[in-house]
Design an enzyme around this catalytic site. Structure first.
Site, mmCIF file in Angstrom:
data_model
loop_
_atom_site.group_PDB
_atom_site.id
_atom_site.type_symbol
_atom_site.label_atom_id
_atom_site.label_comp_id
_atom_site.label_asym_id
_atom_site.label_seq_id
_atom_site.Cartn_x
_atom_site.Cartn_y
_atom_site.Cartn_z
ATOM 1 N N GLU A 180 9.799 0.574 10.629
ATOM 2 C CA GLU A 180 10.844 1.580 10.405
ATOM 3 C C GLU A 180 10.168 2.923 10.587
ATOM 4 O O GLU A 180 9.361 3.335 9.761
ATOM 5 C CB GLU A 180 11.425 1.396 9.001
ATOM 6 N N LYS A 209 0.834 -1.206 0.000
ATOM 7 C CA LYS A 209 0.000 0.000 0.000
ATOM 8 C C LYS A 209 0.865 1.251 0.000
ATOM 9 O O LYS A 209 1.525 1.584 0.981
ATOM 10 C CB LYS A 209 -0.921 0.059 1.220
ATOM 11 N N GLU A 214 9.966 15.032 15.703
ATOM 12 C CA GLU A 214 10.332 14.914 14.296
ATOM 13 C C GLU A 214 9.535 15.960 13.507
ATOM 14 O O GLU A 214 8.304 15.916 13.476
ATOM 15 C CB GLU A 214 10.001 13.503 13.796
ATOM 16 N N CYS A 240 13.444 10.107 7.300
ATOM 17 C CA CYS A 240 13.361 9.602 8.672
ATOM 18 C C CYS A 240 14.719 9.679 9.367
ATOM 19 O O CYS A 240 14.782 9.877 10.570
ATOM 20 C CB CYS A 240 12.815 8.179 8.690
HETATM 21 P P1 NDP Z 1 1.803 7.827 8.419
HETATM 22 O O1 NDP Z 1 2.571 7.016 9.382
HETATM 23 O O2 NDP Z 1 0.383 8.127 8.695
HETATM 24 O O3 NDP Z 1 1.843 7.147 6.961
HETATM 25 C C1 NDP Z 1 2.663 6.074 6.579
HETATM 26 C C2 NDP Z 1 1.833 5.030 5.838
HETATM 27 O O4 NDP Z 1 0.906 4.405 6.721
HETATM 28 C C3 NDP Z 1 0.991 5.605 4.715
HETATM 29 O O5 NDP Z 1 0.885 4.679 3.665
HETATM 30 C C4 NDP Z 1 -0.342 5.788 5.420
HETATM 31 O O6 NDP Z 1 -1.408 5.899 4.530
HETATM 32 C C5 NDP Z 1 -0.414 4.534 6.246
HETATM 33 N N1 NDP Z 1 -1.325 4.579 7.389
HETATM 34 C C6 NDP Z 1 -1.857 5.665 8.011
HETATM 35 N N2 NDP Z 1 -2.624 5.277 9.056
HETATM 36 C C7 NDP Z 1 -2.562 3.922 9.107
HETATM 37 C C8 NDP Z 1 -3.115 2.924 9.965
HETATM 38 N N3 NDP Z 1 -3.892 3.242 11.007
HETATM 39 N N4 NDP Z 1 -2.850 1.624 9.734
HETATM 40 C C9 NDP Z 1 -2.045 1.279 8.703
HETATM 41 N N5 NDP Z 1 -1.498 2.160 7.853
HETATM 42 C C10 NDP Z 1 -1.741 3.475 8.047
HETATM 43 O O7 NDP Z 1 2.571 9.160 8.173
HETATM 44 P P2 NDP Z 1 1.941 10.540 7.650
HETATM 45 O O8 NDP Z 1 1.938 10.505 6.201
HETATM 46 O O9 NDP Z 1 0.635 10.832 8.298
HETATM 47 O O10 NDP Z 1 2.992 11.576 8.202
HETATM 48 C C11 NDP Z 1 2.869 12.064 9.531
HETATM 49 C C12 NDP Z 1 4.209 12.236 10.163
HETATM 50 O O11 NDP Z 1 4.850 10.977 10.233
HETATM 51 C C13 NDP Z 1 5.163 13.089 9.366
HETATM 52 O O12 NDP Z 1 4.989 14.427 9.655
HETATM 53 C C14 NDP Z 1 6.495 12.570 9.798
HETATM 54 O O13 NDP Z 1 6.888 13.199 10.987
HETATM 55 C C15 NDP Z 1 6.240 11.123 10.065
HETATM 56 N N6 NDP Z 1 6.654 10.249 8.960
HETATM 57 C C16 NDP Z 1 7.767 9.528 9.127
HETATM 58 C C17 NDP Z 1 8.206 8.718 8.119
HETATM 59 C C18 NDP Z 1 9.433 7.931 8.277
HETATM 60 O O14 NDP Z 1 9.918 7.340 7.321
HETATM 61 N N7 NDP Z 1 9.979 7.876 9.468
HETATM 62 C C19 NDP Z 1 7.529 8.618 6.841
HETATM 63 C C20 NDP Z 1 6.307 9.392 6.771
HETATM 64 C C21 NDP Z 1 5.922 10.174 7.807
HETATM 65 P P3 NDP Z 1 -1.800 7.357 3.957
HETATM 66 O O15 NDP Z 1 -0.557 8.052 3.559
HETATM 67 O O16 NDP Z 1 -2.582 6.994 2.784
HETATM 68 O O17 NDP Z 1 -2.504 8.045 5.057
#
Ligand code: NDP
Length: 489
Positions: A264, A191, A395, A298
């Protein structure tokens, strides 16, 4: 403005936009299940946009729970009948084919990645897409050598992996997840993030062209609910990259289910500059550490720790360097800092930066002109930061650097480790012995020395503490996808 900063103000560059002609977008995309694009049973769709212009790019299917069920069934069927018992050398052929296709179509992938995600074309062209291909090549090499990778044990695939990836490196994260899963004989339901589905859908075309058996890879676009449905579906493993908050939700929700899990998650890495470091190189490393990919990384070096004697000199050089960063059109080959990935992410950055000002840190931003439309944020430095400030603890996931000072190596270690995260760290010094001394004490999955943000498929990557667990990349990256039974069982 000081003389050094004034002198560093760059000359004008003529626009050098990469053409988008190579990208052929459909008006609307279905879900990739069982080797075909199908309409979502949910009937739901959403629009994906270009964050640099806010213009719509395409309509995307939003997978509901029923679609997730169909995709997991397709992956299970492929696992049982077409993939897990295929000899490793045969599986490898498909991975090599995918890798070569990614190389052949690299420009198309790079342009699309920049259009959908906002990252500068020079990064998607030189880093994201080549590294994604490299991961498929690398893991193709392991597919027929698993018993040598784990001597004395019999490696067996786990079955079906549910894989959820974020928006900061859409194609690269897809490769990090799919390549080891496929090499080890697992099938996958992937996904992509809601804001960046397009390169994963282009990858689906590549997978079709590579003749990968139907159902080995299924790609479900959607939002968080789709991810949650995948976590709850009858898969054997979840591999997740994203925020720590969602990682915790996932861990709680699958506790007791027997599903394997690797997480991760976030980071708040310290990039530590000692007084004996070559300062000009350190400045480049600090800039790369936090402004690469707009800081949507990240393992970004988002906390700079500077040894006191070189603080003034380093900050002066850093400010001068910030004046030369070109912020703007991600498709311009001269652009250093592109668009913020989404309005929601921009708001999060703005909120955290406002908290930094409120809590008394001193802000510095270069005088760059930002485009009128789209989501943008100036490269930002904060000095006068204390460890209790939110900008030093949370973060931000944006182009914002929080700068602190230290006097002794012990103090640097103490400050660097004073975080709930533990993904990466950087050390800048000319003394090899100090690098080793620091690396032993820093609680971080990756410690870079006199460099930052270096990635290689043969090198494991992952975190401690709230940055998650499990490793991706290298031989270690095979393990989460295998049952490793002692020989003879
Ligand atoms: P999320 O953790 O929400 O998104 C990561 C993935 O998980 C996306 O594919 C998202 O879908 C999906 N997802 C969201 N909610 C759920 C759930 N309950 N169960 C399973 N999968 C889910 O990150 P965000 O995009 O909301 O970003 C928010 C913050 O997270 C950022 O500001 C940043 O600080 C951090 N972040 C950190 C990352 C890293 O690599 N460490 C990467 C991305 C974000 P969808 O995008 O469609 O909502």
């Amino acid at each position: 403005m000081s003389d050094a900063i004034q002198q560093a103000v760059p000359w004008e560059y003529a626009p050098a936009p990469e053409s988008t002609d190579i990208v052929k977008l459909d008006d609307s995309y279905g879900l990739f299940i069982g080797g075909e694009f199908v309409e979502p049973k949910s009937g739901d769709r959403f629009v994906t946009i270009n964050p640099a212009t806010e213009e719509p790019l395409a309509e995307i299917a939003e997978a509901g729970p029923e679609d997730v069920g169909v995709a997991v069934d397709a992956a299970r069927d492929a696992s049982d009948h077409r993939w897990r018992d295929l000899p490793g050398s045969e599986r490898a052929k498909y991975l090599y084919r995918i890798a070569r296709q990614l190389q052949e179509r690299a420009r198309e992938f790079a342009v699309l990645e920049s259009m959908n995600g906002g990252k500068p074309i020079k990064e998607s062209r030189d880093i994201d897409i080549p590294l994604a291909a490299a991961h498929f090549f690398y893991y193709a090499g392991w597919a027929d050598k698993l018993e040598y990778a784990f001597p004395g044990r019999t490696p067996r695939p786990i079955g079906v992996a549910g894989q959820i990836i974020p928006w900061n490196f859409p194609m690269l994260m897809a490769a990090w997840k799919l390549a080891p899963a496929l090499a080890t004989g697992n099938t996958a339901v992937l996904k992509p993030a809601e804001t960046t589905p397009l390169t994963a859908l282009l990858l689906a075309h590549v997978i079709q062209e590579a003749d990968l058996p139907a159902g080995v890879v299924n790609i479900l676009t959607g939002a968080g609910d789709t991810g949650a449905a995948l976590v709850g579906a009858p898969v054997d493993k979840i591999a997740f990259t994203g925020s720590t908050d969602v990682g915790k939700i996932i861990r709680r929700s699958i506790a007791g289910s027997g599903k394997r899990l690797t997480l991760e998650l976030g980071g708040k890495a310290a990039n530590i500059v000692f007084e004996d470091a070559p300062l000009d190189q350190a400045v480049e490393g600090v800039v790369n550490g936090i402004f690469f990919n707009q800081g949507h990384v990240c393992c970004a070096g988002s906390r700079l720790l500077v040894q006191e004697p070189v603080f003034d000199a380093l900050i002066e050089k850093l400010k001068a360097r910030l004046q030369t960063l070109r912020v703007g059109d991600p498709l311009d080959k001269n652009t250093d800092v592109g668009a913020i990935n989404s309005r929601a992410q921009l708001q999060k950055i703005e909120e955290l930066v406002a908290s930094g000002v409120e809590e008394g840190a001193e802000i510095y931003q270069p005088e760059c002109v930002l485009p009128e439309r789209g989501f943008w944020f100036r490269p930002t430095l904060f000095t006068g930061v204390s460890q209790s400030h939110r900008i030093a603890r949370e973060e931000i996931f944006g182009p914002v650097l929080s700068i602190l000072t230290f006097r002794t190596p012990e103090e640097a270690v103490q400050k660097a480790n004073n975080t709930p995260f533990g993904l990466s760290a950087g050390v800048w010094t000319e003394k090899g012995s100090r690098i080793l001394w620091m690396a032993e004490r820093l609680r971080a999955g990756v410690v870079w020395a006199n460099t930052f943000n270096r990635f290689d498929p043969s090198s494991p990557f992952g975190g401690y503490k709230e940055s998650g667990f499990g490793r991706e990349g290298g031989l270690h990256g095979l393990e989460p996808y295998l049952e490793l039974e002692p020989n003879g069982t």
